[in-house]
Write a protein that holds these residues in place. Structure first.
Motif, PDB file in Angstrom:
ATOM      1  N   THR A 201       0.626  -1.181   0.224  1.00 21.91           N
ATOM      2  CA  THR A 201       0.207   0.307  -0.016  1.00 21.91           C
ATOM      3  C   THR A 201       0.706   1.379  -0.058  1.00 21.91           C
ATOM      4  O   THR A 201       1.493   1.486   0.935  1.00 21.91           O
ATOM      5  CB  THR A 201      -0.695   0.682   1.375  1.00 21.91           C
ATOM      6  N   ALA A 202       0.602   2.232  -1.419  1.00 21.33           N
ATOM      7  CA  ALA A 202       1.310   3.790  -0.926  1.00 21.33           C
ATOM      8  C   ALA A 202       0.464   4.359   0.656  1.00 21.33           C
ATOM      9  O   ALA A 202      -0.827   4.294   0.140  1.00 21.33           O
ATOM     10  CB  ALA A 202       1.210   4.219  -2.192  1.00 21.33           C
ATOM     11  N   VAL A 203       1.572   5.151   1.274  1.00 17.31           N
ATOM     12  CA  VAL A 203       0.546   6.308   1.747  1.00 17.31           C
ATOM     13  C   VAL A 203       1.655   7.806   1.295  1.00 17.31           C
ATOM     14  O   VAL A 203       2.541   7.476   1.668  1.00 17.31           O
ATOM     15  CB  VAL A 203       0.469   6.171   2.990  1.00 17.31           C
ATOM     16  N   ILE A 204       0.697   8.680   0.581  1.00 13.18           N
ATOM     17  CA  ILE A 204       1.082   9.834   0.131  1.00 13.18           C
ATOM     18  C   ILE A 204       0.767  11.133   1.582  1.00 13.18           C
ATOM     19  O   ILE A 204      -0.404  10.352   1.607  1.00 13.18           O
ATOM     20  CB  ILE A 204       0.502  10.216  -1.064  1.00 13.18           C
ATOM     21  N   GLY A 205       2.127  11.587   2.066  1.00 14.86           N
ATOM     22  CA  GLY A 205       1.403  12.517   3.085  1.00 14.86           C
ATOM     23  C   GLY A 205       2.674  12.373   3.961  1.00 14.86           C
ATOM     24  O   GLY A 205       2.687  11.681   3.859  1.00 14.86           O
ATOM     25  N   SER A 206       2.637  13.559   5.279  1.00 14.42           N
ATOM     26  CA  SER A 206       3.514  12.936   5.607  1.00 14.42           C
ATOM     27  C   SER A 206       3.137  14.179   7.372  1.00 14.42           C
ATOM     28  O   SER A 206       3.432  14.605   7.685  1.00 14.42           O
ATOM     29  CB  SER A 206       4.894  13.999   4.838  1.00 14.42           C
ATOM     30  N   GLY A 207       1.972  14.732   7.640  1.00 14.09           N
ATOM     31  CA  GLY A 207       0.890  14.837   8.367  1.00 14.09           C
ATOM     32  C   GLY A 207       0.484  13.271   9.379  1.00 14.09           C
ATOM     33  O   GLY A 207       0.786  12.605   9.518  1.00 14.09           O
ATOM     34  N   ALA A 208      -0.431  14.231  10.604  1.00 11.71           N
ATOM     35  CA  ALA A 208      -0.861  13.447  11.169  1.00 11.71           C
ATOM     36  C   ALA A 208      -1.601  11.968  10.715  1.00 11.71           C
ATOM     37  O   ALA A 208      -1.510  11.150  11.337  1.00 11.71           O
ATOM     38  CB  ALA A 208      -1.779  14.441  11.977  1.00 11.71           C
ATOM     39  N   SER A 209      -1.917  12.024   9.615  1.00 16.54           N
ATOM     40  CA  SER A 209      -3.213  10.720   9.263  1.00 16.54           C
ATOM     41  C   SER A 209      -2.471  10.395   8.979  1.00 16.54           C
ATOM     42  O   SER A 209      -2.242   8.700   8.473  1.00 16.54           O
ATOM     43  CB  SER A 209      -4.283  11.997   8.670  1.00 16.54           C
ATOM     44  N   ALA A 210      -1.072  10.834   7.571  1.00 15.99           N
ATOM     45  CA  ALA A 210      -0.248   9.635   7.098  1.00 15.99           C
ATOM     46  C   ALA A 210       0.874   8.603   8.132  1.00 15.99           C
ATOM     47  O   ALA A 210       0.709   7.739   8.442  1.00 15.99           O
ATOM     48  CB  ALA A 210       0.995  10.380   6.152  1.00 15.99           C
ATOM     49  N   PHE A 211       0.765   9.474   9.332  1.00 12.47           N
ATOM     50  CA  PHE A 211       1.394   8.508  10.493  1.00 12.47           C
ATOM     51  C   PHE A 211       0.595   7.847  11.244  1.00 12.47           C
ATOM     52  O   PHE A 211       0.688   6.681  11.603  1.00 12.47           O
ATOM     53  CB  PHE A 211       1.662  10.287  11.835  1.00 12.47           C
ATOM     54  N   THR A 212      -0.904   8.388  10.950  1.00 13.27           N
ATOM     55  CA  THR A 212      -1.380   7.197  12.073  1.00 13.27           C
ATOM     56  C   THR A 212      -2.037   5.727  10.953  1.00 13.27           C
ATOM     57  O   THR A 212      -1.817   4.840  11.324  1.00 13.27           O
ATOM     58  CB  THR A 212      -2.927   7.639  12.276  1.00 13.27           C
ATOM     59  N   ALA A 213      -1.996   6.089   9.393  1.00 13.83           N
ATOM     60  CA  ALA A 213      -1.786   5.554   8.565  1.00 13.83           C
ATOM     61  C   ALA A 213      -1.007   4.022   8.442  1.00 13.83           C
ATOM     62  O   ALA A 213      -1.165   3.507   8.673  1.00 13.83           O
ATOM     63  CB  ALA A 213      -2.502   5.999   7.302  1.00 13.83           C
ATOM     64  N   LEU A 214       0.302   4.783   8.649  1.00 12.99           N
ATOM     65  CA  LEU A 214       2.148   3.534   8.864  1.00 12.99           C
ATOM     66  C   LEU A 214       1.595   3.148   9.615  1.00 12.99           C
ATOM     67  O   LEU A 214       2.113   2.072   9.989  1.00 12.99           O
ATOM     68  CB  LEU A 214       2.459   5.059   8.961  1.00 12.99           C
ATOM     69  N   ALA A 215       1.456   3.833  11.589  1.00 10.75           N
ATOM     70  CA  ALA A 215       1.353   2.898  12.605  1.00 10.75           C
ATOM     71  C   ALA A 215       0.405   1.510  12.396  1.00 10.75           C
ATOM     72  O   ALA A 215       0.751   0.704  12.694  1.00 10.75           O
ATOM     73  CB  ALA A 215       0.545   3.534  14.007  1.00 10.75           C
ATOM     74  N   THR A 216      -0.850   1.942  11.787  1.00  6.69           N
ATOM     75  CA  THR A 216      -1.944   0.893  11.684  1.00  6.69           C
ATOM     76  C   THR A 216      -1.420   0.128  10.835  1.00  6.69           C
ATOM     77  O   THR A 216      -2.135  -1.268  10.632  1.00  6.69           O
ATOM     78  CB  THR A 216      -3.604   1.325  11.888  1.00  6.69           C
ATOM     79  N   LEU A 217      -0.890   0.154   9.783  1.00  5.50           N
ATOM     80  CA  LEU A 217      -0.983  -0.410   9.111  1.00  5.50           C
ATOM     81  C   LEU A 217       0.161  -1.548   9.430  1.00  5.50           C
ATOM     82  O   LEU A 217       0.882  -3.233   8.802  1.00  5.50           O
ATOM     83  CB  LEU A 217       0.123  -0.493   7.503  1.00  5.50           C
TER      84      LEU A 217
END
Length: 467
Positions: A201-217
């Protein structure tokens, strides 16, 4: 005879800022009418009910709202704990909407705001005319209502920014929407979990939402072999990429950034830096290939999570004379206080009706929408905004001009402008977001912390070096 002063104040949006505005108006003896496009109050917040805020309960309830709730027997949740979006909606926002009762109209979508009998070009007798608000109802019928003032707290949730680095959708992005989401996925939902389990999965972005997505993945990867994230940043990696860390006065926000860092450190995600998405192509098996402006083509991914921020919907305000900053689309006097091109680490000065005013008297954009495209909005900021704005509408200039809020140090810094320039000197320590050369990188050793989740009011894709 009805005069303008007898008319209600129309509040657009029954989210945190909108409901707080209504509570303040009631407290001042002014009738509010809240028009909410969703079928329930706090509809946008409910969309991210699975996400935990990085602000505590003590920071996401409004004093005027609490006063209105008190006679109902409402009990304030433990102020030191962190609610999810669902908690916020069910334990605070819905009870507040219930107290306001018939002042809140649901499934009412505002389609236009103007001065009665005056389009935006007419000067004559303009300011003495009430506002007229057109809206549609659940069955598609059209209605209108007149108002003495308008508070637009409709937020930005329905208008996420695209993957394309130019601000326009990347070529092919619109036809790939079956494999793209612009929200942090709820991986506790079995159907959603199956969509990402064992996938790239690609996660595009570098703020709080992106952090959340990365951590949950990363959490999903521990249970589902083959699950891997490709974190795509338009800038490079620096010491402040992951936010304020332990220096953040909102500790859960700092922990969130470090959790994202741990996802990379532990091999659950790779970071692709200096990558500006220009096109999204389909492979024969339906997977996605992202192409950058520099010609780089990334290996195929199964899904893409685009978390590049939000932007305001100004379409229904086209007949109103707004004063907006040409870059941020925020009120002209507010923009310098929040512009990531200008301000860096520290606080955003609390502000009120003067910074939120427009050439058209009597209309205010508050909450997330007041920030335009700027990131890192806090619910506390919105509550102070509506306190000041409603005081101004009531004619209480002393209260309207008074500052009644001290914000915590953000622990993060702004990230467009010079911070976005690939040519920025990597050794220049004057800025907090330096830009190393584009690379596929693994970050250094991290100290994993529990996952706290994203911003209040609505998840923010901003923060330091926000994409």
């Amino acid at each position: 005879m009805t005069t303008t002063a007898d008319l209600p104040v129309v509040v657009i949006g029954a989210g945190p800022a909108g409901l707080a505005a209504a509570a303040h108006l009631v407290g001042r003896g002014i009738n509010p009418l809240v028009l909410e496009t969703g079928p329930a109050a706090a509809a946008a917040v409910r969309d991210w009910s699975h996400v935990r805020l990085f602000s505590t309960w003590g920071e996401v309830t409004d004093p005027a709202a609490e006063k209105l709730l008190a006679p109902t027997g409402w009990t304030r949740p433990d102020p030191a704990t962190y609610p999810t979006g669902g908690d916020w909606a069910e334990q605070y926002l819905q009870p507040l909407a219930d107290v306001l009762g018939e002042c809140v109209r649901l499934s009412a979508t505002v389609t236009g705001v103007s001065r009665t009998g005056r389009d935006r070009i007419v000067d004559a007798d303009r300011e003495s005319q009430p506002f007229v608000i057109h809206f549609t109802t659940a069955d598609g019928s059209e209605e209108r209502v007149f108002a003495r003032a308008v508070i637009d707290a409709s937020g930005t949730w329905t208008t996420p920014s695209p993957a394309g680095a130019s601000g326009l959708p990347a070529l092919g992005e619109k036809t790939a929407t079956d494999r793209i989401t612009y929200r942090v996925p709820d991986l506790k939902d079995p159907a959603v979990r199956a969509r990402y389990a064992g996938k790239r999965t690609a996660v595009i972005g570098s703020g709080a939402s992106a952090f959340t997505a990365l951590a949950t993945l990363a959490d999903l990867a521990k249970d589902e072999p083959g699950t891997h994230a490709v974190w795509i940043l338009r800038r490079g990696i620096s010491g402040s990429t992951f936010g304020g860390g332990t220096a953040d006065q909102l500790p859960a926000r700092g922990a969130l950034g470090l959790a994202a860092k741990a996802a990379v450190d532990n091999g659950h995600a790779d970071a692709v830096t200096g990558f500006r998405t220009e096109a999204i192509e389909r492979t024969d098996d339906g997977r996605l290939i992202l192409t950058g402006e520099d010609g780089r083509r990334l290996d195929p991914v199964d899904e893409a999570i685009v978390l590049t921020g939000f932007r305001p919907d100004l379409s229904f305000l086209s007949e109103i004379r707004l004063g907006l900053d040409e870059r941020l689309q925020a009120p002209t006097d507010l923009a310098p206080l929040i512009d990531p091109n200008q301000h860096s680490c520290g606080t955003v000065y609390p502000h009120g009706h003067r910074e939120l005013s427009h050439p058209e008297p009597g209309i205010y954009l508050v909450g997330m929408k007041s920030y335009g495209r700027a990131p890192t909005f806090l619910a506390m900021t919105g509550y102070e905004q509506v306190r000041s704005v409603t005081a101004a509408i009531a004619g209480d200039a002393e209260s309207a001009d008074r500052v009644e809020l001290t914000l915590p140090e953000t622990g993060v810094c702004g990230g467009a402008g010079l911070f976005d320039d690939p040519a920025t000197d990597q050794a220049d320590a004057r800025g907090c977001c330096t830009t190393p050369a584009p690379a596929l990188v693994q970050i250094g050793i991290a100290t994993p912390l529990p996952i706290a989740a994203t911003a209040d009011e609505e998840p923010s894709s901003g923060g330091c070096c926000g994409a």
